[in-house]
Design an enzyme around this catalytic site. Structure first.
Site, PDB file in Angstrom:
ATOM      1  N   ASP A  35      43.731  30.549  35.257  1.00 35.64           N
ATOM      2  CA  ASP A  35      43.099  29.953  36.434  1.00 35.64           C
ATOM      3  C   ASP A  35      42.854  28.458  36.212  1.00 35.64           C
ATOM      4  OD1 ASP A  35      41.986  29.827  38.905  1.00 35.64           O
ATOM      5  OD2 ASP A  35      40.281  31.128  38.480  1.00 35.64           O
ATOM      6  N   ASP A  36      43.390  27.630  37.080  1.00 33.61           N
ATOM      7  CA  ASP A  36      43.135  26.175  37.047  1.00 33.61           C
ATOM      8  C   ASP A  36      43.639  25.468  35.793  1.00 33.61           C
ATOM      9  OD1 ASP A  36      41.896  26.503  39.467  1.00 33.61           O
ATOM     10  OD2 ASP A  36      39.910  25.866  38.824  1.00 33.61           O
ATOM     11  N   CYS A  75      43.342  28.604  44.689  1.00 33.58           N
ATOM     12  CA  CYS A  75      43.448  29.979  44.171  1.00 33.58           C
ATOM     13  C   CYS A  75      43.904  31.021  45.186  1.00 33.58           C
ATOM     14  CB  CYS A  75      42.125  30.479  43.620  1.00 33.58           C
ATOM     15  SG  CYS A  75      41.269  29.335  42.568  1.00 33.58           S
ATOM     16  N   HIS A 136      40.772  38.018  43.669  1.00 37.90           N
ATOM     17  CA  HIS A 136      40.514  36.927  44.618  1.00 37.90           C
ATOM     18  C   HIS A 136      41.251  37.064  45.957  1.00 37.90           C
ATOM     19  CE1 HIS A 136      39.188  32.435  44.829  1.00 37.90           C
ATOM     20  NE2 HIS A 136      38.534  33.236  45.644  1.00 37.90           N
ATOM     21  N   ASP A 342      47.574  29.236  38.472  1.00 43.08           N
ATOM     22  CA  ASP A 342      47.603  29.400  39.939  1.00 43.08           C
ATOM     23  C   ASP A 342      47.691  28.079  40.687  1.00 43.08           C
ATOM     24  OD1 ASP A 342      45.020  28.686  39.274  1.00 43.08           O
ATOM     25  OD2 ASP A 342      44.057  30.080  40.654  1.00 43.08           O
TER      26      ASP A 342
END
Ligand SMILES: *[C@@H]1O[C@H](CO)[C@@H](O)[C@H](O)[C@H]1NC(C)=O
Ligand SMILES: *[C@@H]1O[C@H](CO)[C@@H](O)[C@H](O)[C@H]1NC(C)=O
Length: 581
Positions: A35-36, A75, A136, A342
């Site tokens: 993530d990120d 995301c 998510h 992502d």
């Protein structure tokens, strides 16, 4: 009779052997998404100080994509596109408001049932399908236990993880992304309420109006109804928004984060062991390195880049454990491993004490929530010994939507024929059976707004990129959105461009020098070609229910997942004790 029985038995035996060898031929898939994570955070993409040896080994032994593009810089939409192989606008996961990603666990939007995920298709092919980590893409729709958008209703048969995004507010002492907004809301509501009350009292006192007592009661009631839930929500945020599920059950509320990456790793290892005799797909969706950052004691304080670096290095360790488990079980040569992020690193993430909590996007401009290359150009590695040659480097444009058709085809299934799939099979490029990407145009959306377009011109080295608008991003551009955490896609923090801004990424990957009719003689021809492609693209986008409408993103208390009674404030801890050698 006996003869017939024998024959029948033999036939049954032969057919099971057949099925067995057929299913054994199907490759496994381990799809890893961080993530990120920024493209510049990884050793194999040029980082010299963050240690990511396990990720780098995937690059050295497989294929590295240098122009791997997330379908969205945020995301929720990026993940919707990844799961379905389609632009997020097609599934309704592209917002028209400023709320581009789900931030409450109890909102009603999510991946619609009529979308088809690769997990759904593989399950039909006899695969075991697991997701560990962040989903998510929604949870409930109408009731707190309808699980309408839950991963188990989208083709997965095992889930261990969180349904909504991780946020600073999930770990005490890490600051808040809500406080300022919530405080403002409360202040405004209170001011309006006080003014209303005083006006009523004044009018009443002066006998201008005979106001019944009921009106005062209503004003008071309204105050409680609107302000009460907001206060309650932020008071109990960690319980309401930061919980861990195993399948349909909430098992830890609030989440204990410290060793969560280790527990996720242990879950992944167990999943691989459980499925030794069956083809499997594992989607390993790390909750790090999104803020709030955390790392186990073995990793805390060990990197050269603070807690951010520690978290990245722990994720790398975890990937090493998973690869090693495949190796130990002789599954390595029968497993395609994919590694990505992502979206780009979230540059605006700086803690209140000034520590950098966002990653690094290398030479690329901007970051998460922008369609500058820094927001969408993500790491992309594919590793499959014996099938993908070591040290393959692909510079052609590829998309995270390509995983869908790639995985579906390799599983032996065929692609859905009743819808447009925007991704393309990656195997021809990666196995060097074709040298150019079939992606001629890629459309870069900022939520629901078409923001930029990439044209990979055939028989030319140029990669054109036009912007219809750009975010006012950098701090040196006064009043930029750098300070607002996430750049919006419209309004005063964007600049519109007419004619559009034009770059040639092959000469200017940092998007520093917009071309003009003077510097690029073909300027208007390029714009015309892109305009025509855009027209066709727009005609192919069907209108669907917007899953990110305000009504679908707000907190709805009646959809709140809760593992105990409300009186106990939704708290429990039934997760297994962590054991990993
Ligand atoms: C490596 O990553 C860290 C953390 O994001 C970053 O601060 C640093 O500048 C990067 N170093 C290089 C050489 O790219
Ligand atoms: C896996 O494939 C590699 C490369 O083709 C080969 O060297 C190795 O022996 C294979 N390992 C197994 C366990 O089959």
């Amino acid at each position: 009779m006996l003869q017939e029985m024998k024959l029948l038995l033999l036939l049954t035996f032969l057919s099971t052997v057949n099925v067995f060898s057929a299913t054994k031929l199907k490759p496994n898939f381990v799809l890893i998404m961080v993530d990120d994570l920024g493209i510049g955070d990884v050793g194999c993409y040029g980082n010299k100080t963050l240690r990511t040896p396990n990720i780098d080994r995937l690059a050295a032994g497989g294929a590295k994509l240098t122009q791997h593009i997330a379908a969205s810089p945020l995301c929720t939409p990026s993940r919707a596109a990844f799961m379905t192989g389609r632009y997020p606008v097609r599934s309704g996961l592209a917002a028209e408001s400023i709320f581009g990603a789900f931030i409450f666990s109890a909102s009603s939007g999510g991946l619609p049932k009529n979308e088809v995920t690769f997990a759904e298709i593989l399950k039909k092919e006899g695969y075991s399908t697991g997701i560990i980590g962040k989903w998510h893409l929604g949870l409930n729709k109408e009731q707190r236990d309808d699980f309408y958008h839950h991963p188990l209703n989208h083709g997965f048969d095992y889930f261990y993880g969180t349904t909504v995004t991780h946020l600073r507010d999930c770990i005490p002492g890490n600051g808040s992304v809500f406080q300022a907004g919530a405080a403002q809301f409360l202040k405004r509501t209170l001011v309006i309420a006080v003014i209303t009350l005083f006006t009523l009292i004044f009018l009443n006192y002066n006998r201008f109006l005979k106001i019944p007592r009921k009106v005062f009661e209503y004003v008071f009631l309204c105050l409680i109804i609107f302000v009460g839930p907001v206060i309650f929500f932020f008071w109990k945020f960690q319980y309401l928004n930061c919980f861990l599920m195993r399948n349909y059950q909430v098992i830890q509320q609030p989440v204990v984060y410290e060793n969560l990456t280790q527990r996720m790793t242990s879950e992944a290892v167990k999943f691989i062991l459980r499925n030794q005799n069956k083809p499997f797909l594992l989607f390993m969706s790390y909750i790090q390195v999104h803020t709030a950052l955390y790392a186990s004691s073995e990793f805390r304080g060990k990197s050269k880049h603070g807690i951010y670096g520690d978290a990245v290095e722990e994720v790398d360790w975890s990937i090493g454990k998973i690869v090693n488990e495949l190796h130990k079980n002789k599954q390595q040569n029968n497993t395609l491993i994919y590694f990505t992020s992502d979206n780009g690193a979230h540059l605006e993430e700086v803690s209140s004490s000034g520590e950098v909590h966002g990653g690094y996007n290398g030479i690329f401009k901007g970051g998460k929530a922008t369609n500058w290359e820094g927001g969408i150009r993500v790491p992309g590695l594919l590793f499959w010994p014996g099938v993908i040659k070591p040290e393959t480097v692909i510079n052609e444009p590829t998309s995270n939507m390509d995983i869908f058709p790639t995985v579906v085809k390799l599983s032996g299934a065929s692609l859905p024929q009743d819808r447009i799939i925007d991704g393309l099979d990656l195997m021809p490029l990666i196995q060097r059976k074709s040298v150019t990407s079939e992606h001629e145009f890629l459309f870069h959306y900022c939520n629901a707004y078409l923001n930029a377009i990439r044209w990979n011109q055939k028989n030319s080295s140029s990669i054109w990129k036009v912007f219809f608008f750009t975010p006012i991003f950098y701090p040196e551009e006064s009043e930029g959105c750098f300070n607002s955490l996430v750049c919006p896609c419209f309004g005063h923090l964007t600049t519109k461009h007419d004619p559009p801004l034009l770059f040639d990424l092959s000469r200017d990957p940092g998007e520093k020098n917009p071309l003009t009719p003077q510097t690029e003689p073909n300027f208007y021809n390029i714009l015309r070609t892109i305009e025509e492609a855009t027209k066709i693209h727009r005609e192919n986008i069907a209108v669907v229910e917007n899953q990110m409408s305000l009504k679908n993103v707000i907190w709805k208390p009646w959809l709140q997942a809760c593992c105990s009674s409300w009186l106990e404030f939704c708290s429990c801890d039934q997760d297994e004790k962590f054991v990993l050698a």
